[in-house]
Design a protein around this motif. Structure first.
Motif, mmCIF file in Angstrom:
data_model
loop_
_atom_site.group_PDB
_atom_site.id
_atom_site.type_symbol
_atom_site.label_atom_id
_atom_site.label_comp_id
_atom_site.label_asym_id
_atom_site.label_seq_id
_atom_site.Cartn_x
_atom_site.Cartn_y
_atom_site.Cartn_z
ATOM 1 N N VAL B 36 0.844 -1.199 0.000
ATOM 2 C CA VAL B 36 0.000 0.000 0.000
ATOM 3 C C VAL B 36 0.876 1.244 0.000
ATOM 4 O O VAL B 36 0.595 2.237 -0.662
ATOM 5 C CB VAL B 36 -0.962 -0.007 1.216
ATOM 6 N N TYR B 37 1.972 1.185 0.732
ATOM 7 C CA TYR B 37 2.791 2.399 0.829
ATOM 8 C C TYR B 37 3.429 2.809 -0.494
ATOM 9 O O TYR B 37 3.783 3.970 -0.667
ATOM 10 C CB TYR B 37 3.791 2.323 1.982
ATOM 11 N N THR B 39 1.766 3.094 -3.099
ATOM 12 C CA THR B 39 0.743 3.970 -3.691
ATOM 13 C C THR B 39 0.679 5.321 -2.992
ATOM 14 O O THR B 39 0.133 6.271 -3.528
ATOM 15 C CB THR B 39 -0.654 3.329 -3.632
ATOM 16 N N VAL B 40 1.207 5.393 -1.767
ATOM 17 C CA VAL B 40 1.192 6.680 -1.063
ATOM 18 C C VAL B 40 2.029 7.688 -1.856
ATOM 19 O O VAL B 40 1.639 8.836 -2.033
ATOM 20 C CB VAL B 40 1.697 6.520 0.388
ATOM 21 N N CYS B 41 3.167 7.240 -2.373
ATOM 22 C CA CYS B 41 4.006 8.146 -3.169
ATOM 23 C C CYS B 41 3.676 8.077 -4.662
ATOM 24 O O CYS B 41 3.548 9.109 -5.312
ATOM 25 C CB CYS B 41 5.479 7.813 -2.972
ATOM 26 N N GLY B 43 1.018 7.107 -6.105
ATOM 27 C CA GLY B 43 -0.386 7.333 -6.446
ATOM 28 C C GLY B 43 -1.142 6.023 -6.588
ATOM 29 O O GLY B 43 -0.547 4.938 -6.649
ATOM 30 N N MET B 44 -2.463 6.146 -6.621
ATOM 31 C CA MET B 44 -3.304 4.958 -6.684
ATOM 32 C C MET B 44 -3.088 4.273 -8.026
ATOM 33 O O MET B 44 -2.938 4.924 -9.056
ATOM 34 C CB MET B 44 -4.775 5.348 -6.517
ATOM 35 N N GLN B 45 -3.076 2.954 -7.995
ATOM 36 C CA GLN B 45 -2.747 2.146 -9.173
ATOM 37 C C GLN B 45 -1.391 2.580 -9.749
ATOM 38 O O GLN B 45 -1.140 2.453 -10.935
ATOM 39 C CB GLN B 45 -3.829 2.235 -10.259
ATOM 40 N N ARG B 47 -0.229 5.466 -10.461
ATOM 41 C CA ARG B 47 -0.426 6.353 -11.607
ATOM 42 C C ARG B 47 0.582 7.485 -11.688
ATOM 43 O O ARG B 47 0.613 8.242 -12.655
ATOM 44 C CB ARG B 47 -1.825 6.964 -11.566
ATOM 45 N N GLY B 48 1.418 7.619 -10.644
ATOM 46 C CA GLY B 48 2.401 8.708 -10.644
ATOM 47 C C GLY B 48 1.855 9.933 -9.934
ATOM 48 O O GLY B 48 0.657 10.200 -9.978
ATOM 49 N N ASN B 49 2.744 10.660 -9.241
ATOM 50 C CA ASN B 49 2.320 11.893 -8.577
ATOM 51 C C ASN B 49 3.486 12.870 -8.597
ATOM 52 O O ASN B 49 4.478 12.702 -7.903
ATOM 53 C CB ASN B 49 1.883 11.605 -7.131
ATOM 54 N N ASN B 51 3.687 15.780 -7.422
ATOM 55 C CA ASN B 51 3.927 16.510 -6.173
ATOM 56 C C ASN B 51 4.951 15.797 -5.290
ATOM 57 O O ASN B 51 5.568 16.398 -4.428
ATOM 58 C CB ASN B 51 2.631 16.691 -5.388
ATOM 59 N N ILE B 52 5.094 14.478 -5.507
ATOM 60 C CA ILE B 52 6.062 13.694 -4.734
ATOM 61 C C ILE B 52 7.259 13.366 -5.629
ATOM 62 O O ILE B 52 8.203 12.714 -5.196
ATOM 63 C CB ILE B 52 5.393 12.373 -4.240
ATOM 64 N N GLU B 88 14.860 9.516 -2.037
ATOM 65 C CA GLU B 88 13.507 9.375 -1.477
ATOM 66 C C GLU B 88 13.017 7.951 -1.694
ATOM 67 O O GLU B 88 12.257 7.418 -0.901
ATOM 68 C CB GLU B 88 12.537 10.331 -2.173
ATOM 69 N N MET B 92 12.917 2.454 0.352
ATOM 70 C CA MET B 92 11.759 1.604 0.058
ATOM 71 C C MET B 92 12.215 0.284 -0.540
ATOM 72 O O MET B 92 11.732 -0.776 -0.196
ATOM 73 C CB MET B 92 10.829 2.275 -0.947
#
Ligand SMILES: Cc1cc2nc3c(=O)[nH]c(=O)nc-3n(C[C@H](O)[C@H](O)[C@H](O)COP(=O)(O)OP(=O)(O)OC[C@H]3O[C@@H](n4cnc5c(N)ncnc54)[C@H](O)[C@@H]3O)c2cc1C
Lengths: 524, 211
Positions: B36-37, B39-41, B43-45, B47-49, B51-52, B88, B92
């Protein structure tokens, strides 16, 4: 201040400092609003049949909204991704998990309710009226917390021989030197506009009082620094003032000398007895429906008459169809959570920049600082740990938890890139330069890098002033029936009062719209 | 009241949301509990984010995800003093064992998310010329070549591609002596003469993925 004396005050300031000082002083005099106790919210009842409200995130903002809305008949569900309630309101005790991504830690303090560490919020000033309103209403016991302590130290690696200096001495000497200069300037009438004789006399008296100057306007040390010797059974002997040049070369006056004058840090401050998370726990106890933990929100879909939230819980994807949604998820995550928000709303949410903080808590086997005359408060250092905080509770007990590092904003990255063990060792070495033997007292330690905490990845989100101008109002307006909330949606991010101000704003906005809608439907 | 206006607006948006790319979420696997973690960075599925600064991983070939998780774990990525963003990610991967690395790679490959929107300002036509050297390894359609260890480039965020090309060029990625794949790519990135060439080639790659 009546008008006449007020004008005279401003002209005095003008004589000394020119127009910008006058401007600032006038601003300060006009900014006395927003005080007094918070009024209880008056939200229209949900009526029969109730309505479903879904709240995303069980931090202070989410909990408050649930508490207020359930009271007037809404059915509130809080979905929280983490294993615990409270969000950034985190107090660590024996056995608690620190959910840092990549390095899960378990708090190894002794199993003792006095030994805790406020890894998030730690201080409440008297003007945070919303926080205090709820503490009163929910009967959360508070106590005074020492913040600035004149007996604690100022430490600079390359000044004063690298030895810690008592804050009292530093501040007293700095004020003494400045006052002496100002006294001389008044004497020479070295101002843009001439002062009246009467004002000159008063100003000289003011500088004498401010800096503890002698009758000739000279600073020759002051008992405000404490005595070099004596004071009880013999005459108190004054400490020699430091060298003015050395003080000027040092950097604490730039970094921290005005700390206690910062409105939010001004004495006296308060804290919740037994740990700051007692505030969020008090809210959680009031909830009719317990928070759904380990429920990560994965999509937010606005409907014409409500909001659908998709979340993952116990290995399954679920959907909750609600009439209204209040969302306190850190804004920087929303880009990674599929939604059907309009582009302008998404742009506004993406305009935030992540903030950051880092703290270390150290359990000490003895309260050695008390033997140095330090009871609570903060030592400041130019080392990367910035500060050491001594606990205000448990005085003369056997052990205590000290804050061993507090890094702000980008300073936090330095510690984030270390392993938890490296961080503790680093903090121990820094402490050693202030309190010899420090490392040997350390029995246990935890580090909390907010920029690496699961479901958080930051604290104190903010926008540039230009983006604030452009987007702030947009982010606090709802998108359909979805309100973004939390300290992030306030001008006081990284303060609980900001989270509550945002919650109050959203609830009032919600209420106004609900009342207007009810008025329209009763007419039609 | 704002609602009437808002509701007709959302009617339109909803249609867009339910369109082909947005159905992706339902087709995606549920995140395994211990991932799950990610997806925290990311994004869900996954998808990329932006902002992170965490790129889209959805639908990527499992072999390449594994290759990169191993690269992070071995310290080939995320250890160079200038690689602050790689740092970052590194802890992980360091925390994963071999089984978890395989599971994570499978999860990423099975995840579905919309192809990311273009954000980089470049000249795709000029980029096409530069891309001719890349095609030898990454394929003419940028679909990758497992035998060469060269990943598919289509479907990655363009801002992420730019950063990686800069990293290879500046020796932030691909300079560890054991990182053989990285070294090959580093040599290729050196063929891009300047920042503009990087933006152009990325614009070209992006144009491939949207076609
Ligand atoms: C180091 C530090 C020092 C501080 N010092 C003080 C202080 O002295 N005094 C003071 O008043 N304030 C202080 N603060 C600020 C205070 O902690 C915050 O203002 C307050 O706790 C914010 O509450 P919130 O509800 O807005 O957000 P949060 O507490 O951040 O709540 C957001 C919640 O959303 C959850 N979430 C995230 N993603 C998802 C998802 N996908 N699905 C579901 N849930 C999700 C999170 O887990 C979290 O519980 C400090 C904060 C820090 C970090």
């Amino acid at each position: 201040m009546d008008n006449l004396t007020r004008r005279r005050f401003l002209s005095l300031v003008g004589a000394a400092g020119g127009s910008s000082a006058v401007y600032k002083a006038s601003m300060a005099m006009g900014l006395l609003a927003d005080t007094g106790p918070m009024a209880r919210l008056d939200i229209k009842s949900a009526g029969r049949g109730g309505k479903e409200v879904v709240i995303l995130g069980a931090g202070l903002a989410g909990l408050t909204i649930a508490y207020e809305l359930q009271r007037v008949g809404y059915n509130c569900t809080i979905l929280e991704a983490s294993h615990r309630v409270g969000g950034r309101s985190l107090t660590l005790r024996h056995g608690d998990v620190v959910d840092e991504m990549g390095y899960t830690q378990v708090c190894n303090f002794d199993d003792d309710p006095e030994l805790f560490f406020n890894a998030g919020p730690a201080r409440i000033p008297g003007h945070h009226r919303r926080v205090l309103h709820y503490c009163r209403e929910l009967q959360v016991p508070l106590q005074v917390k020492a913040n600035i302590n004149r007996s604690a130290y100022v430490h600079e690696s390359d000044h004063f021989g690298g030895k810690p200096v008592r804050l009292a001495e530093y501040v007293t000497d700095a004020r003494g030197f400045l006052s002496e200069l100002l006294y001389k300037a008044v004497d020479r009438n070295a101002f843009e506009q001439p002062l009246s004789e009467e004002d000159r006399v008063r100003l000289k008296e003011l500088t004498q009082a401010f800096g503890d100057l002698d009758q000739d306007g000279l600073y020759k040390g002051s008992s405000r620094s404490g005595y070099k010797s004596g004071g009880f059974l013999g005459h108190g002997e004054l400490k020699e003032p430091m060298e003015f040049g050395a003080l000027l070369d040092s950097s604490f006056w730039r970094r921290g000398m005005a700390q206690s004058e910062n409105f939010d840090w001004a004495e006296p401050l308060m804290e919740a007895v037994g740990g700051m998370d007692n505030i969020v726990k008090a809210f959680a106890r009031q909830l009719k429906k317990p928070v759904v933990l380990k429920a990560q929100v994965q999509a937010v879909q606005l409907r014409e008459d409500g909001v659908d939230v998709i979340y993952q819980h116990k290995g399954q994807r679920r959907k909750l169809a609600a009439d209204y949604c209040f969302n306190s998820i850190p804004v920087h995550f929303m880009e990674g959570i599929p939604n059907n928000f309009s582009q302008d709303y998404r742009d506004a949410l993406n305009a935030f920049e992540r903030g950051n903080f880092f703290k270390i808590g150290l359990q000490m086997r003895e309260r050695f600082w008390e033997r140095e005359g330090i009871y609570g408060g903060i030592t400041n250092t130019d080392q990367r740990i910035n500060q050491i905080w001594y606990p205000s509770h448990g005085i003369h007990g056997s052990k205590g938890v000290v804050l061993g590092a507090y890094a702000f904003w980008n300073q936090s990255h330095f510690f984030e890139r270390m392993t938890p063990e490296e961080r503790i060792r680093y903090a121990a070495d820094c402490g050693e330069r202030i309190h010899p033997g420090y490392s040997d007292y350390i029995e246990a330690g935890v580090s909390v890098p907010w920029g690496r905490m699961n479901h958080m990845m930051g604290c104190g989100s903010r926008m540039t002033p230009e983006n604030e101008e452009r987007y702030f109002d947009r982010v606090r307006q709802p998108e359909g029936r979805h309100w973004m909330v939390g300290d992030q949606i306030s001008y006081h991010s990284s303060w609980q009062e900001g989270a509550l101000a945002s919650a109050e704003y959203a609830l009032n906005d919600f209420d106004q719209r609900a009342r207007a809608a009810a008025a329209i439907s009763s007419k039609g | 009241m704002k609602y009437p206006l808002a509701s007709c607006l959302f009617g339109v948006l909803l249609a867009v949301f339910m369109g082909p790319s947005a159905g992706a979420a339902e087709e995606s696997p549920v995140s395994p509990d211990d991932l799950v973690y990610c997806t925290v960075c990311h994004g869900m599925q996954l998808r990329g984010n932006r902002n992170i600064e965490a790129p889209r991983l959805s639908e990527m070939d499992a072999w390449y995800i594994e290759q990169q998780l191993v690269a992070f774990k071995n310290g080939w990525r995320g250890t160079h003093p200038q690689d602050l963003i790689g740092m970052e990610m590194r802890p992980m991967a360091a925390a994963l064992n071999d089984t978890q690395i395989k599971a994570a790679a499978k999860f990423a490959q099975a995840s579905r998310a919309p192809v990311p929107a273009a954000t980089v300002d470049g000249d795709a036509d000029a980029g096409r010329t530069h891309y001719s050297t890349c095609a030898a390894c990454h394929g003419v359609d940028a679909s990758g070549n497992e035998a060469l260890g060269a990943p598919p480039l289509a479907g990655l965020n363009d801002w992420y591609l730019v950063r990686q090309l800069e990293n290879f060029r500046d020796g932030v990625r691909g300079s560890h002596p054991d990182d053989l794949y990285g070294a090959q790519m580093r040599a290729s990135a050196a063929l891009l003469p300047d920042d503009q060439a990087i933006r152009d080639v990325v614009a070209y790659i992006t144009s491939l993925q949207t076609n």
